[in-house]
Design an enzyme around this catalytic site. Structure first.
Site, PDB file in Angstrom:
ATOM      1  N   CYS A  52     -15.187 -18.914   5.460  1.00 48.80           N
ATOM      2  CA  CYS A  52     -14.165 -19.957   5.586  1.00 48.80           C
ATOM      3  C   CYS A  52     -14.762 -21.325   5.257  1.00 48.80           C
ATOM      4  O   CYS A  52     -15.810 -21.704   5.796  1.00 48.80           O
ATOM      5  CB  CYS A  52     -13.588 -19.972   6.999  1.00 48.80           C
ATOM      6  SG  CYS A  52     -12.290 -21.219   7.219  1.00 48.80           S
ATOM      7  N   CYS A  84      -6.750 -24.005   0.127  1.00 51.59           N
ATOM      8  CA  CYS A  84      -7.988 -23.247  -0.041  1.00 51.59           C
ATOM      9  C   CYS A  84      -7.706 -21.756   0.131  1.00 51.59           C
ATOM     10  O   CYS A  84      -7.011 -21.351   1.050  1.00 51.59           O
ATOM     11  CB  CYS A  84      -9.022 -23.701   0.992  1.00 51.59           C
ATOM     12  SG  CYS A  84     -10.502 -22.675   1.048  1.00 51.59           S
ATOM     13  N   TYR A 139       0.833  -1.207   0.000  1.00 53.04           N
ATOM     14  CA  TYR A 139       0.000   0.000   0.000  1.00 53.04           C
ATOM     15  C   TYR A 139       0.868   1.257   0.000  1.00 53.04           C
ATOM     16  O   TYR A 139       2.077   1.192  -0.183  1.00 53.04           O
ATOM     17  CB  TYR A 139      -0.954  -0.041   1.191  1.00 53.04           C
ATOM     18  CG  TYR A 139      -2.055  -1.061   1.047  1.00 53.04           C
ATOM     19  CD1 TYR A 139      -2.843  -1.123  -0.109  1.00 53.04           C
ATOM     20  CD2 TYR A 139      -2.321  -1.992   2.058  1.00 53.04           C
ATOM     21  CE1 TYR A 139      -3.859  -2.064  -0.245  1.00 53.04           C
ATOM     22  CE2 TYR A 139      -3.336  -2.934   1.928  1.00 53.04           C
ATOM     23  CZ  TYR A 139      -4.097  -2.968   0.782  1.00 53.04           C
ATOM     24  OH  TYR A 139      -5.100  -3.899   0.648  1.00 53.04           O
TER      25      TYR A 139
END
Length: 385
Positions: free
Chosen positions: A357, A342, A167
């Protein structure tokens, strides 16, 4: 007696004491309202996180200025109208016995708006951001300060400046994205000038006795990017300014999806070595490390070996909000592990959807989807994308 005495020992930071060495590291979930306000979903999320037993909860990615929004579902602290919701959020976290920290940020070239501000016109996707002039820099510097003061007034115990993930402040630090030819570009001494000015502005705004932490990027994980040789020097400058802690991470949006990084981030403790290097550079500053620290045994070893002073849990705590209580022996069930293959939570927030989740119990997932007016089929498509 706990099996993990170091993990569950207290630590004194600048101006406050943590009951143990577990913190909730900032994790963007996209639970704020489209107008940047605190929502019931967000309040319930942080109530659950604060009940986890983690000593400090860091509320992620709160925008300091409208030009710095990284998502339409990002909390804002750039106006007093956001104070009532932020006050309620701080009360909920502290009411569960945790220290409440608030992370402030400007996304710079990663803002989602078509017109973006950055240190240099470094192309990001199809957008070439505007190079910040002195007026822009002063505006954003003061926006950081005002947001820090506002969050202090809202009742938060700590303000954390976001200097990670690529950022705005990293964009000034990095030789890759900072191509300025003025006093804020060129050698490291000049590139770190603006981030340090922001730190000083926030510290002045909140007052000398109020703790200001820093989310610290140790390495961009890019061949031509910012690396440990320079960030170690920057860490020393932050230590001179007596930041409350450095929460060390590695990687940016430019490296997160590269094959090498994707392979690395599946490993437990994949950012610990970066934290250990920074710890050597600034031994007097408390260091938080993170990076898929799945097991309390691993966390205990990191602390015992002196690689860091605190453990940050982000996706790990999201997958199992009882991780600290299970590690302490207060809950007998096994820890639910974050699945390394995942990335459902990230896939969803990248699509502007609230994080979910895949490891949550079926009842919790279904209740969450019903609350968000989504069907299980949509989640399945997100997982397969």
């Amino acid at each position: 007696m706990t099996r993990y005495p170091r993990l569950f020992s207290p630590i004194v930071l600048k101006g406050f004491t943590l009951a143990n060495r577990i913190t909730m590291a900032p994790l963007f979930a996209g639970y704020a309202g489209a107008d940047g306000t605190v929502t019931p979903l967000l309040l319930d999320h942080y109530r659950e996180m604060a009940r986890s037993g983690a000593a400090m909860i860091v509320v992620e990615n709160i925008a300091v200025h409208v030009t710095g929004l990284g998502s339409p579902y990002m909390l804002r602290a750039d106006d007093d109208r956001y104070l009532p919701g932020l006050e309620q959020l701080a009360r909920i976290i502290k009411g569960e016995g945790a220290v409440a920290a608030a992370q402030i940020n400007h996304a710079g070239r990663f803002a989602y708006t078509p017109e973006r501000l950055a240190p240099s016109p470094f192309r990001t996707g199809e957008v070439v951001p505007k190079e910040m002039d002195e007026r822009d820099m002063e505006t954003i510097r003061q926006a950081y300060a005002a947001a820090g003061r506002r969050l202090r007034d809202a009742g938060f115990d700590v303000v954390e400046i976001h200097g990670g993930t690529g950022y705005l402040l990293v964009q000034f630090l990095s030789p890759r994205t900072n191509q300025r030819r003025d006093a804020y570009g060129g050698p490291l001494e000049s590139r770190m000038r603006y981030p340090l000015e922001v730190v000083e502005a926030v510290q002045d705004a909140v007052g000398a006795g109020f703790p200001v932490g820093y989310r610290f990027l140790a390495d961009e994980c890019l061949p031509d990017g910012l690396g440990l040789e320079e960030t170690s020097v920057y860490a020393v400058e932050l230590e001179k300014r007596r930041v409350a802690y450095l929460s060390v991470m590695a990687g940016t949006y430019d490296s997160f999806f590269l094959p090498d990084y994707l392979a690395r981030e599946k490993r437990q403790g994949y950012m610990v070595d970066f934290a250990a290097r920074i710890k050597k550079a600034v031994p007097s500053t408390p260091i938080i490390t993170a990076g898929r620290i799945q097991d309390p045994q691993t966390a205990e070893s990191i602390l015992t070996e002196g690689k860091a002073d605190l453990i940050g849990l982000a996706r790990i705590l999201f997958a199992d909000p009882l991780w600290p209580r299970k590690a302490k022996g207060e809950v007998a069930d096994s820890i639910v592990r974050c699945e390394p293959t995942c990335s459902l939570c990230m896939k969803r927030v990248m699509k502007g959807k609230p994080a979910l989740c895949s490891q949550w119990p079926k009842e919790k997932r279904e209740a969450f989807l019903a609350r968000c007016n989504e069907s299980p089929d949509e989640v399945q498509r997100d997982m397969e994308a």
